[in-house]
Design a protein around this motif. Structure first.
Motif, PDB file in Angstrom:
ATOM      1  N   PHE A 143      52.344 -12.312 -35.615  1.00 21.82           N
ATOM      2  CA  PHE A 143      52.378 -13.131 -36.693  1.00 21.82           C
ATOM      3  C   PHE A 143      53.384 -14.666 -36.768  1.00 21.82           C
ATOM      4  CE2 PHE A 143      53.404  -8.730 -37.242  1.00 21.82           C
ATOM      5  CZ  PHE A 143      53.182  -8.739 -39.453  1.00 21.82           C
ATOM      6  N   LYS A 144      53.143 -15.542 -37.560  1.00 17.79           N
ATOM      7  CA  LYS A 144      53.687 -16.632 -38.017  1.00 17.79           C
ATOM      8  C   LYS A 144      55.018 -16.562 -37.613  1.00 17.79           C
ATOM      9  CE  LYS A 144      50.176 -18.937 -40.901  1.00 17.79           C
ATOM     10  NZ  LYS A 144      49.651 -19.136 -42.426  1.00 17.79           N
ATOM     11  N   VAL A 145      56.131 -17.482 -37.281  1.00 16.76           N
ATOM     12  CA  VAL A 145      57.586 -17.508 -36.598  1.00 16.76           C
ATOM     13  C   VAL A 145      57.858 -17.502 -38.101  1.00 16.76           C
ATOM     14  CG1 VAL A 145      59.283 -19.191 -35.609  1.00 16.76           C
ATOM     15  CG2 VAL A 145      56.708 -19.052 -34.867  1.00 16.76           C
ATOM     16  N   ARG A 146      59.228 -16.102 -37.892  1.00 17.90           N
ATOM     17  CA  ARG A 146      59.894 -15.671 -38.834  1.00 17.90           C
ATOM     18  C   ARG A 146      59.153 -15.718 -40.472  1.00 17.90           C
ATOM     19  NH1 ARG A 146      65.202 -19.432 -38.095  1.00 17.90           N
ATOM     20  NH2 ARG A 146      65.407 -19.177 -35.679  1.00 17.90           N
ATOM     21  N   SER A 147      58.070 -14.868 -40.206  1.00 17.03           N
ATOM     22  CA  SER A 147      56.585 -14.656 -41.295  1.00 17.03           C
ATOM     23  C   SER A 147      56.544 -13.465 -41.251  1.00 17.03           C
ATOM     24  CB  SER A 147      56.141 -15.783 -41.451  1.00 17.03           C
ATOM     25  OG  SER A 147      55.145 -15.009 -42.495  1.00 17.03           O
ATOM     26  N   HIS A 148      55.995 -12.988 -42.085  1.00 15.66           N
ATOM     27  CA  HIS A 148      55.293 -11.423 -42.260  1.00 15.66           C
ATOM     28  C   HIS A 148      54.058 -11.882 -42.732  1.00 15.66           C
ATOM     29  CE1 HIS A 148      56.364 -11.881 -46.956  1.00 15.66           C
ATOM     30  NE2 HIS A 148      55.528 -11.391 -46.590  1.00 15.66           N
ATOM     31  N   GLU A 149      53.199 -12.853 -42.467  1.00 18.58           N
ATOM     32  CA  GLU A 149      51.995 -13.283 -42.577  1.00 18.58           C
ATOM     33  C   GLU A 149      51.312 -13.796 -41.088  1.00 18.58           C
ATOM     34  OE1 GLU A 149      48.651 -17.091 -44.386  1.00 18.58           O
ATOM     35  OE2 GLU A 149      51.873 -16.913 -44.755  1.00 18.58           O
ATOM     36  N   LEU A 150      49.906 -13.322 -40.915  1.00 16.31           N
ATOM     37  CA  LEU A 150      49.826 -13.062 -39.303  1.00 16.31           C
ATOM     38  C   LEU A 150      49.531 -14.263 -39.591  1.00 16.31           C
ATOM     39  CD1 LEU A 150      47.301  -9.512 -39.872  1.00 16.31           C
ATOM     40  CD2 LEU A 150      49.787 -10.283 -38.478  1.00 16.31           C
ATOM     41  N   THR A 151      49.342 -14.951 -38.248  1.00 22.82           N
ATOM     42  CA  THR A 151      48.087 -15.389 -37.816  1.00 22.82           C
ATOM     43  C   THR A 151      46.388 -15.849 -38.514  1.00 22.82           C
ATOM     44  OG1 THR A 151      47.915 -15.352 -35.591  1.00 22.82           O
ATOM     45  CG2 THR A 151      49.584 -16.398 -35.778  1.00 22.82           C
ATOM     46  N   ALA A 152      45.898 -17.320 -37.936  1.00 17.79           N
ATOM     47  CA  ALA A 152      44.458 -16.772 -38.606  1.00 17.79           C
ATOM     48  C   ALA A 152      43.937 -16.451 -37.687  1.00 17.79           C
ATOM     49  CB  ALA A 152      44.215 -18.517 -38.826  1.00 17.79           C
ATOM     50  N   LYS A 153      43.960 -16.357 -36.305  1.00 16.21           N
ATOM     51  CA  LYS A 153      42.853 -15.233 -34.991  1.00 16.21           C
ATOM     52  C   LYS A 153      43.435 -13.634 -35.082  1.00 16.21           C
ATOM     53  CE  LYS A 153      41.971 -15.042 -30.262  1.00 16.21           C
ATOM     54  NZ  LYS A 153      42.260 -15.416 -28.914  1.00 16.21           N
ATOM     55  N   SER A 154      45.238 -13.908 -35.890  1.00 14.34           N
ATOM     56  CA  SER A 154      44.675 -12.056 -35.750  1.00 14.34           C
ATOM     57  C   SER A 154      45.090 -11.752 -37.245  1.00 14.34           C
ATOM     58  CB  SER A 154      46.835 -12.216 -35.847  1.00 14.34           C
ATOM     59  OG  SER A 154      47.392 -12.179 -34.259  1.00 14.34           O
ATOM     60  N   GLN A 155      44.592 -12.520 -37.524  1.00 12.18           N
ATOM     61  CA  GLN A 155      44.069 -11.700 -39.617  1.00 12.18           C
ATOM     62  C   GLN A 155      42.392 -11.495 -39.573  1.00 12.18           C
ATOM     63  OE1 GLN A 155      45.307 -11.632 -42.743  1.00 12.18           O
ATOM     64  NE2 GLN A 155      43.358 -10.330 -42.500  1.00 12.18           N
ATOM     65  N   GLN A 156      41.449 -12.484 -38.235  1.00 13.02           N
ATOM     66  CA  GLN A 156      40.708 -12.161 -38.173  1.00 13.02           C
ATOM     67  C   GLN A 156      40.335 -11.255 -37.326  1.00 13.02           C
ATOM     68  OE1 GLN A 156      38.291 -15.147 -35.627  1.00 13.02           O
ATOM     69  NE2 GLN A 156      36.557 -14.192 -35.824  1.00 13.02           N
ATOM     70  N   ILE A 157      41.428 -10.647 -36.380  1.00 10.23           N
ATOM     71  CA  ILE A 157      41.034  -9.252 -35.646  1.00 10.23           C
ATOM     72  C   ILE A 157      41.216  -7.888 -36.487  1.00 10.23           C
ATOM     73  CG2 ILE A 157      42.381  -8.003 -33.696  1.00 10.23           C
ATOM     74  CD1 ILE A 157      42.476 -10.875 -32.614  1.00 10.23           C
ATOM     75  N   LEU A 158      41.816  -8.513 -37.152  1.00  7.34           N
ATOM     76  CA  LEU A 158      42.603  -7.165 -37.908  1.00  7.34           C
ATOM     77  C   LEU A 158      41.674  -7.182 -38.872  1.00  7.34           C
ATOM     78  CD1 LEU A 158      44.563  -5.312 -39.338  1.00  7.34           C
ATOM     79  CD2 LEU A 158      45.668  -7.084 -40.772  1.00  7.34           C
ATOM     80  N   ASN A 159      41.219  -8.071 -39.922  1.00  3.20           N
ATOM     81  CA  ASN A 159      39.766  -7.956 -40.453  1.00  3.20           C
ATOM     82  C   ASN A 159      38.552  -6.326 -39.734  1.00  3.20           C
ATOM     83  OD1 ASN A 159      41.303  -8.883 -42.855  1.00  3.20           O
ATOM     84  ND2 ASN A 159      39.832 -10.574 -42.282  1.00  3.20           N
ATOM     85  N   GLU A 160      38.083  -7.654 -38.616  1.00  2.00           N
ATOM     86  CA  GLU A 160      37.377  -6.887 -37.640  1.00  2.00           C
ATOM     87  C   GLU A 160      37.392  -5.014 -37.233  1.00  2.00           C
ATOM     88  OE1 GLU A 160      35.543  -9.937 -34.305  1.00  2.00           O
ATOM     89  OE2 GLU A 160      37.136  -8.631 -34.070  1.00  2.00           O
ATOM     90  N   GLN A 161      38.612  -5.220 -37.000  1.00  2.00           N
ATOM     91  CA  GLN A 161      39.540  -3.284 -37.292  1.00  2.00           C
ATOM     92  C   GLN A 161      39.194  -2.423 -38.675  1.00  2.00           C
ATOM     93  OE1 GLN A 161      43.337  -1.945 -37.179  1.00  2.00           O
ATOM     94  NE2 GLN A 161      43.221  -1.073 -35.140  1.00  2.00           N
ATOM     95  N   LEU A 162      39.392  -3.438 -39.639  1.00  2.00           N
ATOM     96  CA  LEU A 162      39.739  -2.664 -40.709  1.00  2.00           C
ATOM     97  C   LEU A 162      37.947  -2.465 -41.139  1.00  2.00           C
ATOM     98  CD1 LEU A 162      41.920  -4.637 -42.689  1.00  2.00           C
ATOM     99  CD2 LEU A 162      42.429  -2.542 -42.748  1.00  2.00           C
ATOM    100  N   GLU A 163      37.593  -2.870 -40.911  1.00  2.00           N
ATOM    101  CA  GLU A 163      35.999  -2.884 -40.703  1.00  2.00           C
ATOM    102  C   GLU A 163      35.239  -1.927 -40.548  1.00  2.00           C
ATOM    103  OE1 GLU A 163      31.896  -5.369 -41.596  1.00  2.00           O
ATOM    104  OE2 GLU A 163      34.007  -6.360 -40.288  1.00  2.00           O
TER     105      GLU A 163
END
Length: 319
Positions: free
Chosen positions: A191-211
């Protein structure tokens, strides 16, 4: 007169040798007919691609390519009567029967065993595909005393109709998802610092897993472990960890995953670090990560998609 007698004897021996040779082998090959083109077929989805040749009266040969970071390919032979004894199967490239001149070229060999379908690794299977694309047929002779009284069994793969099916096979490979279960079964996210939003790279990894989850029907549980060591107070860390877990859960719900299949592992003050305990916590990647693990229903797993089988036949061209 003597010359004529000798000539007759030579001819008789030649005929006998030809007859013995014919008797000593059983060939299974397609006829020289346009209908033979229909012996090639394709199957595929985003997890695997299949190129199949139906060997008349024998069985079929199946070329497969599987999804993953690195695409994996192989070929299996499926004899309807199975394999009766341990032996060697050779792979020989030669011109089809309708060519007047022909030379044989050995591509490799594999050992075969009773009760198992012959398996060919990626290197040899791609050699075979290359020869077929150049219009050559593939002979696959082996000996089976139990099922064929010691005769050579010679299944053959014909190039008739190959190119059209092969182009579909290659097009299917381009559409394969570039992950498999082993790539996504345990996925770390940041996640980004002090945020519940993922970094761009992690969002891409999550999208791959979801797919991937959408394609693999054996997935029956998603477990989310979300951490937070960014904040100065334990209560704030607990709240942020919960927000992070819920944010990831929402991504799975939006992707169509059932809520009953998703579990968020709870955290409390005893499992969380703070900035007071670790001054570098809010700057480190480990302080703001999450870990997703997947479980499956064993009865629904397609084991072929994950087996990393050896490259059988790769170095056996010359023997």
């Amino acid at each position: 007169m003597k010359k004529l007698t000798v000539l007759k004897m030579i001819m008789a021996l030649a005929v006998a040798a030809f007859s013995m040779s014919s008797y000593a082998q059983i060939r299974y090959q397609a006829s020289i007919d346009p209908s033979s083109k229909k012996l090639w077929s394709n199957n595929g989805d985003r997890l695997s691609c299949s190129l199949i040749f139906d060997i008349p009266e024998y069985g079929f040969a199946n070329f497969m390519t599987y999804s993953g970071r690195t695409l994996r390919s192989n070929m299996t032979i499926h004899p309807r009567l199975g394999i009766g004894q341990s032996s060697f199967m050779r792979f020989i490239a030669t011109k089809p029967e309708w060519h007047t001149a022909s030379s044989e070229r050995r591509l490799g060999r594999i050992q075969i065993y009773p009760g198992f379908n012959p398996y060919v690794g990626p290197t040899l299977s791609w050699k075979i595909l290359s020869e077929l694309s150049h219009g050559n047929q593939i002979l696959m002779p082996y000996t089976d005393t139990k099922l064929a009284a010691g005769q050579n069994i010679i299944p053959a793969i014909s190039p008739l109709g190959f190119k059209s099916a092969y182009h579909k096979y290659l097009a299917c490979q381009e559409n394969l998802i570039r992950v498999n279960f082993n790539d996504v079964k345990m996925t770390p996210l940041v996640f980004k610092v002090r945020s519940h939003e993922l970094t761009a790279k992690s969002q891409q990894i999550l999208n791959e897993q979801l797919e991937y989850i959408k394609l693999d029907k054996s997935i029956n549980k998603v477990t989310i472990r979300a951490y937070a060591y960014d904040m100065e107070k334990n209560a704030d860390n607990i709240a942020l960890a919960k927000d992070r877990g819920e944010a990831i859960k929402k991504a799975y719900l939006d992707a169509g995953i059932k809520e009953d299949d998703i579990t968020i592992v709870p955290f409390n003050a005893l499992t969380l670090n703070t900035k007071d305990d670790n001054p570098l916590a809010d700057e480190s990647v480990t302080s703001r990560n999450a870990l997703i693990t997947l479980d499956r229903d064993n009865a629904l797993i397609n084991k072929d998609l994950e087996v990393d089988a050896p490259d059988v036949g790769a170095d056996s061209g010359a023997y």
